[in-house]
Design a protein around this motif. Structure first.
Motif, PDB file in Angstrom:
ATOM      1  N   ILE A  20       0.862  -1.102   0.100  1.00 46.59           N
ATOM      2  CA  ILE A  20       0.102   0.108  -0.056  1.00 46.59           C
ATOM      3  C   ILE A  20       0.742   1.338  -0.080  1.00 46.59           C
ATOM      4  O   ILE A  20       0.564   2.119  -0.839  1.00 46.59           O
ATOM      5  CB  ILE A  20      -0.969   0.086   1.194  1.00 46.59           C
ATOM      6  CG1 ILE A  20      -2.040  -1.284   0.955  1.00 46.59           C
ATOM      7  CG2 ILE A  20      -1.889   1.391   1.257  1.00 46.59           C
ATOM      8  CD1 ILE A  20      -2.568  -1.416   2.429  1.00 46.59           C
ATOM      9  N   ASP A  21       1.888   1.366   0.945  1.00 43.98           N
ATOM     10  CA  ASP A  21       2.585   2.655   0.885  1.00 43.98           C
ATOM     11  C   ASP A  21       3.662   2.739  -0.107  1.00 43.98           C
ATOM     12  O   ASP A  21       3.672   3.592  -0.638  1.00 43.98           O
ATOM     13  CB  ASP A  21       3.507   2.705   2.401  1.00 43.98           C
ATOM     14  CG  ASP A  21       2.514   2.835   3.687  1.00 43.98           C
ATOM     15  OD1 ASP A  21       1.356   3.484   3.394  1.00 43.98           O
ATOM     16  OD2 ASP A  21       3.048   3.022   4.596  1.00 43.98           O
ATOM     17  N   PRO A  22       4.204   1.679  -0.802  1.00 41.69           N
ATOM     18  CA  PRO A  22       5.033   1.867  -1.753  1.00 41.69           C
ATOM     19  C   PRO A  22       4.205   2.201  -2.961  1.00 41.69           C
ATOM     20  O   PRO A  22       4.978   3.292  -3.694  1.00 41.69           O
ATOM     21  CB  PRO A  22       5.870   0.351  -1.977  1.00 41.69           C
ATOM     22  CG  PRO A  22       5.728  -0.176  -0.496  1.00 41.69           C
ATOM     23  CD  PRO A  22       4.331   0.223   0.015  1.00 41.69           C
ATOM     24  N   MET A  23       3.295   1.966  -3.179  1.00 40.99           N
ATOM     25  CA  MET A  23       2.377   2.167  -4.414  1.00 40.99           C
ATOM     26  C   MET A  23       1.818   3.605  -4.388  1.00 40.99           C
ATOM     27  O   MET A  23       2.057   4.613  -5.289  1.00 40.99           O
ATOM     28  CB  MET A  23       1.055   1.203  -4.500  1.00 40.99           C
ATOM     29  CG  MET A  23       1.485  -0.113  -5.091  1.00 40.99           C
ATOM     30  SD  MET A  23       0.062  -1.081  -5.626  1.00 40.99           S
ATOM     31  CE  MET A  23      -0.278  -0.291  -7.259  1.00 40.99           C
ATOM     32  N   ASN A  24       1.361   4.137  -2.925  1.00 42.25           N
ATOM     33  CA  ASN A  24       1.039   5.361  -2.767  1.00 42.25           C
ATOM     34  C   ASN A  24       1.806   6.603  -2.621  1.00 42.25           C
ATOM     35  O   ASN A  24       1.491   7.723  -2.827  1.00 42.25           O
ATOM     36  CB  ASN A  24      -0.014   5.521  -1.845  1.00 42.25           C
ATOM     37  CG  ASN A  24      -1.343   4.676  -2.003  1.00 42.25           C
ATOM     38  OD1 ASN A  24      -1.926   4.561  -2.928  1.00 42.25           O
ATOM     39  ND2 ASN A  24      -2.069   4.334  -0.913  1.00 42.25           N
ATOM     40  N   THR A  25       3.186   6.094  -2.724  1.00 43.16           N
ATOM     41  CA  THR A  25       4.177   7.003  -2.629  1.00 43.16           C
ATOM     42  C   THR A  25       5.005   6.994  -3.971  1.00 43.16           C
ATOM     43  O   THR A  25       6.216   7.827  -4.118  1.00 43.16           O
ATOM     44  CB  THR A  25       5.188   6.805  -1.485  1.00 43.16           C
ATOM     45  OG1 THR A  25       5.435   5.676  -1.272  1.00 43.16           O
ATOM     46  CG2 THR A  25       4.297   7.029  -0.242  1.00 43.16           C
ATOM     47  N   ALA A  26       4.787   6.147  -4.888  1.00 45.27           N
ATOM     48  CA  ALA A  26       5.590   6.027  -6.134  1.00 45.27           C
ATOM     49  C   ALA A  26       5.375   7.311  -6.904  1.00 45.27           C
ATOM     50  O   ALA A  26       4.273   7.996  -7.013  1.00 45.27           O
ATOM     51  CB  ALA A  26       5.095   4.834  -6.965  1.00 45.27           C
ATOM     52  N   LEU A  75      -3.559   5.541  -5.151  1.00 45.19           N
ATOM     53  CA  LEU A  75      -3.521   4.533  -6.197  1.00 45.19           C
ATOM     54  C   LEU A  75      -4.300   3.236  -5.671  1.00 45.19           C
ATOM     55  O   LEU A  75      -4.989   2.545  -6.524  1.00 45.19           O
ATOM     56  CB  LEU A  75      -2.097   4.094  -6.662  1.00 45.19           C
ATOM     57  CG  LEU A  75      -1.325   5.218  -7.345  1.00 45.19           C
ATOM     58  CD1 LEU A  75       0.009   4.758  -7.624  1.00 45.19           C
ATOM     59  CD2 LEU A  75      -1.796   5.927  -8.465  1.00 45.19           C
ATOM     60  N   VAL A  76      -4.167   3.008  -4.406  1.00 46.03           N
ATOM     61  CA  VAL A  76      -4.899   1.990  -3.889  1.00 46.03           C
ATOM     62  C   VAL A  76      -5.406   2.197  -2.647  1.00 46.03           C
ATOM     63  O   VAL A  76      -4.832   3.004  -1.891  1.00 46.03           O
ATOM     64  CB  VAL A  76      -3.860   0.604  -3.817  1.00 46.03           C
ATOM     65  CG1 VAL A  76      -2.768   1.046  -3.006  1.00 46.03           C
ATOM     66  CG2 VAL A  76      -4.616  -0.598  -3.231  1.00 46.03           C
ATOM     67  N   LYS A  77      -6.361   1.710  -2.332  1.00 47.01           N
ATOM     68  CA  LYS A  77      -7.287   2.018  -0.909  1.00 47.01           C
ATOM     69  C   LYS A  77      -7.484   0.539  -0.363  1.00 47.01           C
ATOM     70  O   LYS A  77      -8.065  -0.422  -0.987  1.00 47.01           O
ATOM     71  CB  LYS A  77      -8.547   2.560  -1.164  1.00 47.01           C
ATOM     72  CG  LYS A  77      -8.360   3.940  -1.310  1.00 47.01           C
ATOM     73  CD  LYS A  77      -9.810   4.618  -1.513  1.00 47.01           C
ATOM     74  CE  LYS A  77      -9.885   5.916  -2.041  1.00 47.01           C
ATOM     75  NZ  LYS A  77     -11.108   6.515  -1.890  1.00 47.01           N
ATOM     76  N   PRO A  78      -6.892   0.084   1.018  1.00 46.88           N
ATOM     77  CA  PRO A  78      -7.195  -1.136   1.562  1.00 46.88           C
ATOM     78  C   PRO A  78      -8.653  -0.911   2.075  1.00 46.88           C
ATOM     79  O   PRO A  78      -8.999   0.083   3.003  1.00 46.88           O
ATOM     80  CB  PRO A  78      -6.157  -0.990   2.425  1.00 46.88           C
ATOM     81  CG  PRO A  78      -5.775   0.223   2.879  1.00 46.88           C
ATOM     82  CD  PRO A  78      -6.089   0.992   1.591  1.00 46.88           C
ATOM     83  N   ARG A  79      -9.029  -2.207   2.222  1.00 48.87           N
ATOM     84  CA  ARG A  79     -10.246  -2.403   2.989  1.00 48.87           C
ATOM     85  C   ARG A  79      -9.985  -3.784   3.866  1.00 48.87           C
ATOM     86  O   ARG A  79     -10.355  -4.749   3.327  1.00 48.87           O
ATOM     87  CB  ARG A  79     -11.778  -2.627   2.146  1.00 48.87           C
ATOM     88  CG  ARG A  79     -11.881  -1.560   1.268  1.00 48.87           C
ATOM     89  CD  ARG A  79     -12.392  -0.268   1.588  1.00 48.87           C
ATOM     90  NE  ARG A  79     -12.846   0.587   0.682  1.00 48.87           N
ATOM     91  CZ  ARG A  79     -13.676   1.974   1.103  1.00 48.87           C
ATOM     92  NH1 ARG A  79     -13.930   1.945   2.222  1.00 48.87           N
ATOM     93  NH2 ARG A  79     -13.546   2.538   0.028  1.00 48.87           N
TER      94      ARG A  79
END
Length: 422
Positions: free
Chosen positions: A145-151, A195-199
């Motif tokens: 989650i973090d690596p994708m949203n901070t790319a 880019l991605v949201k976790p549920r």
């Protein structure tokens, strides 16, 4: 070339516009308020007739409810197909192109736990899941989650996972492909940094877990039963097909995949009986299996509505649906959006301060004005990083609360293969 959508055939030249318009109409009409009102009214009547022991009238209402629910599941299945075509063709298929080719992987068996009876095993399984939840959320957040949203770019994202970026940075016409495409941004472009949201799913109930354990043993036999693999689970929500593809590849790099079902494979259809997604089981590292679903945002919206009617469709008798399936969800979307904006601002501040710290450090000054300023900036940077970590934790917890309130118990959303199989 002619393709079918609903009862119409469309040609290449007009299909993109048609899919976009129909997808918007489908999303806007997901909630049939007349049907919802009718179901609630009938359920209230059903409840009263069951209380008064009027079984004939209760059975009559029960059948009427099931008929409405079946009609709505078919309607929502058609809406799913329309919305999915929109994801597929929105950019002439470049960002979607690899999803259909993701291959299934046979399901592995869950870790064995000691216990002479199903009750004892379920107690241990649920306790294990409780102990594993923090590790599961931390790994998913730090690895995916973090690596994708901070790319910062497609190349940057691919480099984080050792993925060859050459396949993704240009489309089939040779045009450069950006990490963030406004056509595929959350919130109609208002959440471009996400880019991605976790549920993350809430804990399973003991009774529901025990029922599934017994059912699995009865159907498969004790020796062949592969066990419950969704006691820790998360749905990763995407608006961009390319990001879903790269998340899948990132999961392959970071985890052992112990089962995968590609429910996007039947893409050329007028309807869906199950919400299409990439359904995966991952080995958390010691054989304990968890569930990860990769799903599009609009499909998830349809799924929320669909599972309400599914509760009625699968009901065996009137007494199993005496409680209203449509409940008022109390949410705070503005708070969630505000926290996302705070997180974005703090991450940007972190990056800026890191650059400043590096610049001062390169001066190799231990004292004096620059050294003191460098020290001050480092202290401020650490403070900001601490706040950043706090907000990330807050948002993860907020997502769990939101999953409980908006989606309801995830176990209610499970679609049994017997009735909703592919």
């Amino acid at each position: 070339m002619r393709e079918r959508l609903g009862h119409e055939f469309v040609t290449d030249w007009n299909k993109n516009e048609l899919y976009l318009n129909r997808a918007k109409e489908a999303i806007d009409s997901i909630k049939d308020m007349d049907a919802r009102s009718k179901v609630t009214s009938l359920q209230e009547d059903l409840f009263n007739h069951v209380k008064s022991k009027d079984t004939d009238k209760a059975d009559e209402i029960f059948e009427e409810l099931k008929e409405i629910a079946q009609e709505q599941t078919e309607r929502l299945g058609e809406a799913t197909a329309i919305v999915l075509f929109n994801y597929r063709f929105r950019d002439n298929g470049h960002r979607f192109r690899e999803i259909e080719g993701i291959e299934d992987i046979p399901a592995a068996k869950q870790v064995d736990v000691d216990g002479e009876t199903p009750e004892e095993r379920v107690e241990l399984l649920l306790a294990t899941a409780d102990w594993k939840e923090t590790e599961f959320q931390d790994k998913m957040t730090s690895e995916i989650i973090d690596p994708m949203n901070t790319a910062s770019s497609i190349k940057d994202l691919c480099e984080k996972y050792g993925i060859d970026s050459s396949e993704y940075v240009y489309d089939k016409f040779g045009n450069s492909v950006e990490l963030i495409d406004p056509l595929f941004a959350f919130g109609n472009g208002t959440e471009k940094h996400i880019l991605v949201k976790p549920r993350f799913g809430p804990p399973k109930s003991y009774q529901r877990t025990l029922a599934k354990e017994k059912e699995g043993i009865e159907k498969s036999g004790a020796d062949k039963w592969i066990g419950l693999r969704d006691l820790n689970r998360v749905t990763l929500e995407f608006e961009d097909p390319l990001m879903l593809t790269l998340a899948y590849k990132a999961l392959l790099k970071k985890f052992k995949i112990s089962g995968l079902k590609n429910k996007f494979e039947w893409i050329h259809t007028d309807t869906y009986k199950q919400p299409p997604d990439i359904h995966m089981n991952l080995d958390l590292g010691d054989g304990w299996l968890v569930e990860v679903q990769l799903m599009f945002a609009s499909i998830l919206t349809i799924k929320k509505e669909l599972h309400k009617y599914y509760d009625i469709v699968r009901a065996k008798n009137p007494r199993t649906i005496l409680s209203p399936v449509f409940k008022t969800a109390k949410t705070n979307e503005s708070l969630k959006d505000e926290e996302y904006e705070k997180l974005k601002t703090i991450i940007e501040c972190n990056k800026e301060m890191d650059v400043q710290n590096q610049n001062f450090a390169s001066m190799n000054v231990d004292g004096g004005g620059n050294g003191g300023e460098n020290k001050r900036l480092r202290e401020e940077n650490e403070s900001v990083k601490s706040e950043n970590k706090r907000l990330k934790t807050f948002i993860r917890e907020k997502m769990i609360d939101e999953a409980n309130e908006i989606l309801g118990e995830f176990e209610e959303e499970e679609f049994e293969e017997e009735e909703f199989g592919e």
